[in-house]
Motif scaffolding. Structure first.
Motif, PDB file in Angstrom:
ATOM      1  N   GLN A   1       0.543  -1.174   0.028  1.00 11.51           N
ATOM      2  CA  GLN A   1      -0.021  -0.143  -0.399  1.00 11.51           C
ATOM      3  C   GLN A   1       0.447   1.489   0.279  1.00 11.51           C
ATOM      4  O   GLN A   1       0.573   2.498  -0.116  1.00 11.51           O
ATOM      5  N   GLY A   2       2.418   1.088  -0.541  1.00  5.67           N
ATOM      6  CA  GLY A   2       3.155   2.259  -0.642  1.00  5.67           C
ATOM      7  C   GLY A   2       4.016   2.318   1.137  1.00  5.67           C
ATOM      8  O   GLY A   2       3.491   1.756   1.687  1.00  5.67           O
ATOM      9  N   TRP A   3       5.327   3.026   0.651  1.00  4.36           N
ATOM     10  CA  TRP A   3       5.684   2.905   2.433  1.00  4.36           C
ATOM     11  C   TRP A   3       5.419   3.832   3.473  1.00  4.36           C
ATOM     12  O   TRP A   3       5.698   3.509   3.995  1.00  4.36           O
ATOM     13  N   LYS A   4       4.144   4.403   2.728  1.00  4.34           N
ATOM     14  CA  LYS A   4       3.683   5.489   4.269  1.00  4.34           C
ATOM     15  C   LYS A   4       3.067   4.554   5.019  1.00  4.34           C
ATOM     16  O   LYS A   4       3.040   4.794   6.325  1.00  4.34           O
TER      17      LYS A   4
ATOM     18  N   ILE B   1       4.535   0.805  11.951  1.00  3.73           N
ATOM     19  CA  ILE B   1       5.421   0.321  12.937  1.00  3.73           C
ATOM     20  C   ILE B   1       5.576   1.572  13.321  1.00  3.73           C
ATOM     21  O   ILE B   1       5.705   1.559  14.795  1.00  3.73           O
ATOM     22  N   MET B   2       5.234   3.168  13.660  1.00  7.98           N
ATOM     23  CA  MET B   2       5.541   4.039  14.705  1.00  7.98           C
ATOM     24  C   MET B   2       4.385   4.186  15.150  1.00  7.98           C
ATOM     25  O   MET B   2       4.702   4.467  16.175  1.00  7.98           O
ATOM     26  N   ALA B   3       3.109   3.625  14.666  1.00 11.16           N
ATOM     27  CA  ALA B   3       1.877   3.667  15.587  1.00 11.16           C
ATOM     28  C   ALA B   3       2.373   2.733  16.990  1.00 11.16           C
ATOM     29  O   ALA B   3       1.714   2.088  17.802  1.00 11.16           O
ATOM     30  N   GLN B   4       2.889   1.993  16.226  1.00 16.46           N
ATOM     31  CA  GLN B   4       2.710   0.620  17.240  1.00 16.46           C
ATOM     32  C   GLN B   4       4.078   0.227  18.287  1.00 16.46           C
ATOM     33  O   GLN B   4       4.714  -0.479  19.256  1.00 16.46           O
TER      34      GLN B   4
ATOM     35  N   GLU C   1      10.940   0.343   1.191  1.00 14.75           N
ATOM     36  CA  GLU C   1      11.163   1.952   1.000  1.00 14.75           C
ATOM     37  C   GLU C   1      10.388   2.392   2.122  1.00 14.75           C
ATOM     38  O   GLU C   1      11.142   4.005   1.751  1.00 14.75           O
ATOM     39  N   ALA C   2      10.515   2.428   3.342  1.00 13.18           N
ATOM     40  CA  ALA C   2      10.362   2.904   4.123  1.00 13.18           C
ATOM     41  C   ALA C   2      10.916   2.976   5.804  1.00 13.18           C
ATOM     42  O   ALA C   2      11.743   3.954   6.193  1.00 13.18           O
ATOM     43  N   LEU C   3      11.806   2.101   5.148  1.00 13.77           N
ATOM     44  CA  LEU C   3      12.881   1.646   6.317  1.00 13.77           C
ATOM     45  C   LEU C   3      13.563   2.786   6.731  1.00 13.77           C
ATOM     46  O   LEU C   3      14.134   3.371   8.217  1.00 13.77           O
ATOM     47  N   GLY C   4      14.003   3.615   5.484  1.00 13.89           N
ATOM     48  CA  GLY C   4      15.639   4.614   6.118  1.00 13.89           C
ATOM     49  C   GLY C   4      14.930   6.028   7.241  1.00 13.89           C
ATOM     50  O   GLY C   4      15.038   6.456   7.468  1.00 13.89           O
ATOM     51  N   GLN C   5      13.369   6.177   6.671  1.00 13.23           N
ATOM     52  CA  GLN C   5      12.269   7.218   6.503  1.00 13.23           C
ATOM     53  C   GLN C   5      11.889   6.644   9.145  1.00 13.23           C
ATOM     54  O   GLN C   5      12.553   7.477   9.686  1.00 13.23           O
TER      55      GLN C   5
ATOM     56  N   LEU D   1      13.026   7.447  14.288  1.00 14.68           N
ATOM     57  CA  LEU D   1      12.612   6.290  15.506  1.00 14.68           C
ATOM     58  C   LEU D   1      14.469   7.479  16.709  1.00 14.68           C
ATOM     59  O   LEU D   1      13.915   7.581  17.455  1.00 14.68           O
ATOM     60  N   LYS D   2      15.446   6.908  15.819  1.00 18.76           N
ATOM     61  CA  LYS D   2      16.112   7.887  15.866  1.00 18.76           C
ATOM     62  C   LYS D   2      15.957   9.487  16.825  1.00 18.76           C
ATOM     63  O   LYS D   2      16.165   9.630  18.174  1.00 18.76           O
ATOM     64  N   LYS D   3      15.079  10.231  15.636  1.00 17.46           N
ATOM     65  CA  LYS D   3      14.949  11.056  16.309  1.00 17.46           C
ATOM     66  C   LYS D   3      14.220  11.580  17.918  1.00 17.46           C
ATOM     67  O   LYS D   3      14.071  12.271  18.516  1.00 17.46           O
TER      68      LYS D   3
END
Length: 260
Positions: free
Chosen positions: A190-193, A199-202, A220-224, A229-231
């Motif tokens: 369904q796209g990288w977003k 991931i970010m929600a859980q 495609e999402a892994l880098g972001q 997450l580091k931020k």
């Protein structure tokens, strides 16, 4: 007078009731929870699906059943961001993606055991489970030089108390997961977003992330994901950094000579 040998301390037959791993997802950085029944089984057999910590430490894992053209990008991102990961591989993956498996180990990642042929372990014998795991372990060492194999992810996320104990007796620790979503269906990308948002929600401190390497969205999402997450103060740890007790092996039979 008769003499003989009596065996004491023999464990009762271990249940082979089938379970499929599941949990209530985490949100607002509060940990996922598998509930009393699964938590008790996990604790009993030394398995782990999250690390009990308030530190913002997370563990990145991938399941590699077959190669779909995205693992190279995943490895590129991990190398760029200096993030460790564990890749749980099958026999098919070892036979068809040798250069990628070699690269995993060369770049400091762990290769874990996802079985040779991805069967339902609850439907095969103890000996078959042992053979499945040994073939993956041996082939991985032949390809990469990785000595030993400590971690297992049960195929299909299916297990029983019997299969947990069999793997324990072979020296494995079960690695389940506390962050996951439907990412393995290559026809439902369904796209990288979408991957990023899931991931970010859980995410939560001590999370073990399960991602599938066949997913275009994940690659495609892994880098972001890593950058953001580091931020937020998270650090990525290796499974070898977990402070967990080793799984318990089945108690040995105690032999006592008696005379009657």
């Amino acid at each position: 007078m008769l003499s003989g040998t009596l065996f004491l301390g023999v464990a009762e037959a271990i249940s082979n009731v089938q379970y499929g791993w599941g949990f209530n997802k985490g949100k607002n950085e509060q940990p996922a929870d598998a509930g009393p029944k699964y938590n008790a089984i996990v604790e009993k057999y030394g398995a782990v699906y999250k690390v009990n910590t308030t530190k913002k430490e997370i563990y990145l894992t991938f399941d590699n059943g077959y190669e779909n053209g995205y693992t190279e990008k995943v490895l590129d991102v991990l190398k760029e961001h200096k993030v460790p990961a564990t890749f749980f591989v099958t026999g098919h993956y070892l036979n068809t993606a040798e250069p990628l498996v070699k690269r995993m180990v060369k770049e400091g990642h762990i290769v874990g055991n996802h079985s040779w042929s991805h069967p339902n372990f609850t439907q095969v014998s103890d000996d078959k489970i042992a053979d499945e795991l040994e073939r993956v372990k041996k082939k991985t060492e032949e390809l990469t030089g990785q000595k030993g194999m400590s971690y297992i992810r049960p195929p299909r996320g299916i297990f029983s108390e019997r299969t947990l104990q069999v793997a324990n007796d072979l020296g494995y620790k079960h690695i389940l997961w506390s962050v996951a979503f439907l990412d393995w269906d290559v026809n439902r990308q369904q796209g990288w977003k979408h991957s990023y948002d899931q991931i970010m929600a859980q995410i939560h401190p001590g999370a073990i992330l399960l991602l599938h390497s066949v997913s275009k969205d994940n690659a495609e999402a892994l880098g972001q994901v890593i950058t953001d997450l580091k931020k937020r103060g998270y650090t990525f740890k290796s499974l070898d950094d977990m402070n967990c007790e080793k799984p318990q092996k089945t108690p040995q039979k105690q032999k006592i000579d008696i005379k009657i």
